[in-house]
Design a protein around this motif. Structure first.
Motif, PDB file in Angstrom:
ATOM      1  N   GLU A 158      -3.319 -66.575  39.574  1.00 53.63           N
ATOM      2  CA  GLU A 158      -3.352 -65.587  40.588  1.00 53.63           C
ATOM      3  C   GLU A 158      -5.140 -65.486  40.780  1.00 53.63           C
ATOM      4  O   GLU A 158      -6.070 -66.098  40.147  1.00 53.63           O
ATOM      5  N   LEU A 159      -5.489 -64.918  41.979  1.00 54.34           N
ATOM      6  CA  LEU A 159      -6.804 -64.580  41.964  1.00 54.34           C
ATOM      7  C   LEU A 159      -7.343 -63.616  41.031  1.00 54.34           C
ATOM      8  O   LEU A 159      -6.809 -62.791  40.569  1.00 54.34           O
ATOM      9  N   VAL A 186       2.526 -67.118  31.534  1.00 51.94           N
ATOM     10  CA  VAL A 186       1.330 -68.026  31.164  1.00 51.94           C
ATOM     11  C   VAL A 186       0.210 -67.359  31.693  1.00 51.94           C
ATOM     12  O   VAL A 186      -0.348 -66.985  32.855  1.00 51.94           O
ATOM     13  N   CYS A 187      -0.754 -67.553  30.622  1.00 46.20           N
ATOM     14  CA  CYS A 187      -2.243 -67.147  31.003  1.00 46.20           C
ATOM     15  C   CYS A 187      -3.102 -68.496  31.415  1.00 46.20           C
ATOM     16  O   CYS A 187      -3.299 -69.291  30.174  1.00 46.20           O
ATOM     17  N   VAL A 188      -3.530 -68.738  32.646  1.00 39.80           N
ATOM     18  CA  VAL A 188      -4.410 -69.784  32.936  1.00 39.80           C
ATOM     19  C   VAL A 188      -5.765 -69.556  32.150  1.00 39.80           C
ATOM     20  O   VAL A 188      -6.475 -68.603  32.604  1.00 39.80           O
ATOM     21  N   ASN A 189      -6.006 -70.430  31.282  1.00 43.49           N
ATOM     22  CA  ASN A 189      -7.642 -70.244  30.592  1.00 43.49           C
ATOM     23  C   ASN A 189      -8.794 -70.536  31.519  1.00 43.49           C
ATOM     24  O   ASN A 189      -9.729 -69.708  31.214  1.00 43.49           O
ATOM     25  N   THR A 190      -8.598 -71.337  32.653  1.00 43.76           N
ATOM     26  CA  THR A 190      -9.659 -71.853  33.675  1.00 43.76           C
ATOM     27  C   THR A 190     -10.277 -70.574  34.358  1.00 43.76           C
ATOM     28  O   THR A 190     -11.219 -70.374  34.840  1.00 43.76           O
ATOM     29  N   THR A 191      -8.852 -69.711  34.892  1.00 39.92           N
ATOM     30  CA  THR A 191      -9.297 -68.489  35.684  1.00 39.92           C
ATOM     31  C   THR A 191      -9.512 -67.219  34.998  1.00 39.92           C
ATOM     32  O   THR A 191      -9.778 -66.351  35.604  1.00 39.92           O
ATOM     33  N   ASN A 215      -6.037 -59.923  35.658  1.00 38.34           N
ATOM     34  CA  ASN A 215      -6.776 -60.918  34.432  1.00 38.34           C
ATOM     35  C   ASN A 215      -5.860 -60.688  33.377  1.00 38.34           C
ATOM     36  O   ASN A 215      -5.087 -60.084  32.801  1.00 38.34           O
ATOM     37  N   CYS A 216      -6.156 -61.719  32.212  1.00 37.10           N
ATOM     38  CA  CYS A 216      -5.366 -61.761  31.052  1.00 37.10           C
ATOM     39  C   CYS A 216      -6.306 -62.575  30.098  1.00 37.10           C
ATOM     40  O   CYS A 216      -7.542 -63.445  30.481  1.00 37.10           O
ATOM     41  N   SER A 217      -6.157 -62.529  28.924  1.00 39.58           N
ATOM     42  CA  SER A 217      -6.931 -63.088  27.676  1.00 39.58           C
ATOM     43  C   SER A 217      -5.774 -64.196  26.695  1.00 39.58           C
ATOM     44  O   SER A 217      -6.332 -64.919  26.113  1.00 39.58           O
ATOM     45  N   SER A 218      -4.487 -63.684  27.015  1.00 38.19           N
ATOM     46  CA  SER A 218      -3.456 -64.495  26.343  1.00 38.19           C
ATOM     47  C   SER A 218      -2.396 -64.245  27.017  1.00 38.19           C
ATOM     48  O   SER A 218      -2.265 -63.457  28.033  1.00 38.19           O
ATOM     49  N   CYS A 222       0.417 -61.296  29.937  1.00 35.10           N
ATOM     50  CA  CYS A 222       1.469 -61.876  31.249  1.00 35.10           C
ATOM     51  C   CYS A 222       2.830 -61.605  30.788  1.00 35.10           C
ATOM     52  O   CYS A 222       3.388 -62.727  30.287  1.00 35.10           O
ATOM     53  N   GLU A 223       3.582 -60.853  31.356  1.00 33.29           N
ATOM     54  CA  GLU A 223       4.995 -60.434  31.075  1.00 33.29           C
ATOM     55  C   GLU A 223       5.749 -61.260  32.111  1.00 33.29           C
ATOM     56  O   GLU A 223       5.685 -61.258  33.288  1.00 33.29           O
ATOM     57  N   GLY A 224       6.432 -62.260  31.440  1.00 28.70           N
ATOM     58  CA  GLY A 224       7.160 -63.422  32.242  1.00 28.70           C
ATOM     59  C   GLY A 224       8.356 -62.469  33.042  1.00 28.70           C
ATOM     60  O   GLY A 224       8.965 -61.847  32.546  1.00 28.70           O
TER      61      GLY A 224
END
Length: 427
Positions: free
Chosen positions: A121-122, A150-155, A127-130, A134-136
């Motif tokens: 996401e933008l 899934v939380c994307v670490n790069t963004t 936003n997330c830290s883990s 992010c509730e699937g």
């Protein structure tokens, strides 16, 4: 039996051959007279000024059945990040059918090469830290797709199943990409029919022919009947700045006003064009207000290597709403008589008000009551009949009796306000 027959005959005779009229008292009093005339003058001014002149109560009215056809013309040019493009009517008008309500694109954000896949996401959307953030399988109202958990670490944002890459509309092009839209022209063809009067008119009135249309451009002063409008002039006449409204979009109403008087030649029935800003205020300076402008999205789908893809457009544009306003009038005897009758009835207000002043407010109100109302005693009148007196003679005797008792004060200083009864000669 004979007596009853005579009574029936007399009743029928009285019904057909007698006329009843109310008794009137002439009051000579300056205060009451002035009040009465002022009220009557006010009522007369209301009937003539408001009912007949302003509201035209002597005419019947009708509204029109209307049809509107529109056509845009013009070509736009953009050079976005080195990509040159020419835009014609098929590209910048939505919908393209020539409706009375449509949008002219003036700015846009394009996202090319989107395909159905998984992507982050933008920033700022979710936003997330883990992964627990992010509730699937869930959705966010302002998000672009379904979260995968899934939380994307790069963004540091949640991954979503969506059309990827997701649209980034945080930065709106400034100045507007299609600033050349200011020179587009709009042609309006409008037809109205007044069913009650059987009259049909078009905004292409007498003198508006093909030769005139090919070279005219609407101007409120010089060419008020020209049906071709420059988009920049429409925005200006509605009170907005074109560059400001072109950046984020807006809406403008074009009112075609058919106010006609068919008591004169129908050739005088011509349209007037007015322009109004519908969304936003041209003098508004609050930049933090919500839902500014007008925009929408549409996509163009295609196949690339057997993969379905799309190009997404977020369109900012000027929405044009053409509103037909109509009112036709023509003389009609029925509303004329109705207006006159109601006006005559209102004149009765003067009598009511003056009676209230006369009977309850003036110092000599008791005197005026005796003049206005005639009192009879049921035990006296039979005596007059038994004496064989004529009714008029009886009333004369009664009036003299009242005068003797001081009821009729002829020497009263205000006696000029009373009425004078003339004795009826005895038979």
């Amino acid at each position: 039996m004979k007596k009853m027959k005579n009574q029936i005959t007399n009743a029928i005779s009285d019904f057909f051959f007698e006329y009843e009229t109310p008794r009137q008292v002439l009051v000579r009093n300056r205060r009451v007279g002035v009040v009465c005339r002022l009220i009557q003058l006010g009522v007369l001014a209301y009937i003539i000024g408001w009912v007949f002149i302003y509201e035209k109560g002597y005419q019947s009215t009708d509204t029109a059945v209307s049809s509107v056809f529109t056509k845009m013309k013009g070509v736009g040019y953009t050079n976005d990040k080195g990509k040159e493009r020419v835009w014609d009517v098929a590209d910048y008008v939505f919908p393209p059918q020539g409706d009375s309500s449509f949008v002219v694109m003036t700015n846009y954000i394009i996202t090319e090469g989107q395909s159905m896949s998984k992507c982050p996401e933008l920033p700022g959307k979710h936003n997330c830290s883990s992964n627990t953030d992010c509730e699937g399988g869930s959705f966010k109202r302002t998000g672009h797709g379904q979260m995968t958990g899934v939380c994307v670490n790069t963004t540091k944002t949640c991954e979503v199943l969506a059309w990827c890459p997701v649209e980034n509309d945080h930065i709106i092009p400034d100045p507007p990409l299609l600033i050349s839209a200011e020179n587009y022209t709009l042609f309006i063809k409008n037809s109205v029919t007044f069913p009650l009067f059987g009259v049909t008119r078009s905004n292409l009135v007498e003198g508006i022919d093909a030769s005139y249309i090919s070279k005219c451009l609407h101007d409120p002063e010089k060419a008020p009947l020209c049906p071709i409008f420059k988009l920049g002039d429409i925005v200006k006449l509605s009170g907005f700045n074109f560059e400001t409204i072109a950046k984020v979009g807006g809406a403008i109403g074009i009112v075609v006003d058919w106010t006609c008087n068919f008591d004169v030649d129908v050739r005088h029935c011509k349209p007037k064009y007015n322009f109004h800003g519908l969304y936003g205020n041209p003098t508004e300076t609050d930049k933090a207000r919500a839902s500014v402008g007008y925009n929408f999205r549409y996509a163009k789908h295609y196949l690339e290597d057997k993969i379905q893809k799309r190009t997404l457009f977020k369109v900012f544009g000027i929405r044009i709403d053409i509103i037909v306003q109509s009112l036709a009038r023509k003389f009609d005897i029925i509303p004329t008589l109705t207006a006159i009758g109601s006006g005559v009835g209102i004149f009765g207000v003067a009598t009511v008000v003056c009676d209230l002043v006369l009977l309850y407010l003036l110092p000599k109100r008791e005197f005026y009551k005796n003049m206005k109302f005639k009192y009879t005693d049921t035990h006296i009148q039979p005596d007059s009949e038994s004496l064989g007196l004529d009714t008029s003679v009886y009333y004369t005797i009664e009036a003299k009796a009242r005068q003797a008792q001081g009821t009729d004060k002829s020497n009263d200083p205000d006696s000029e306000a009373g009425s004078i009864e003339t004795e009826v000669s005895k038979k």
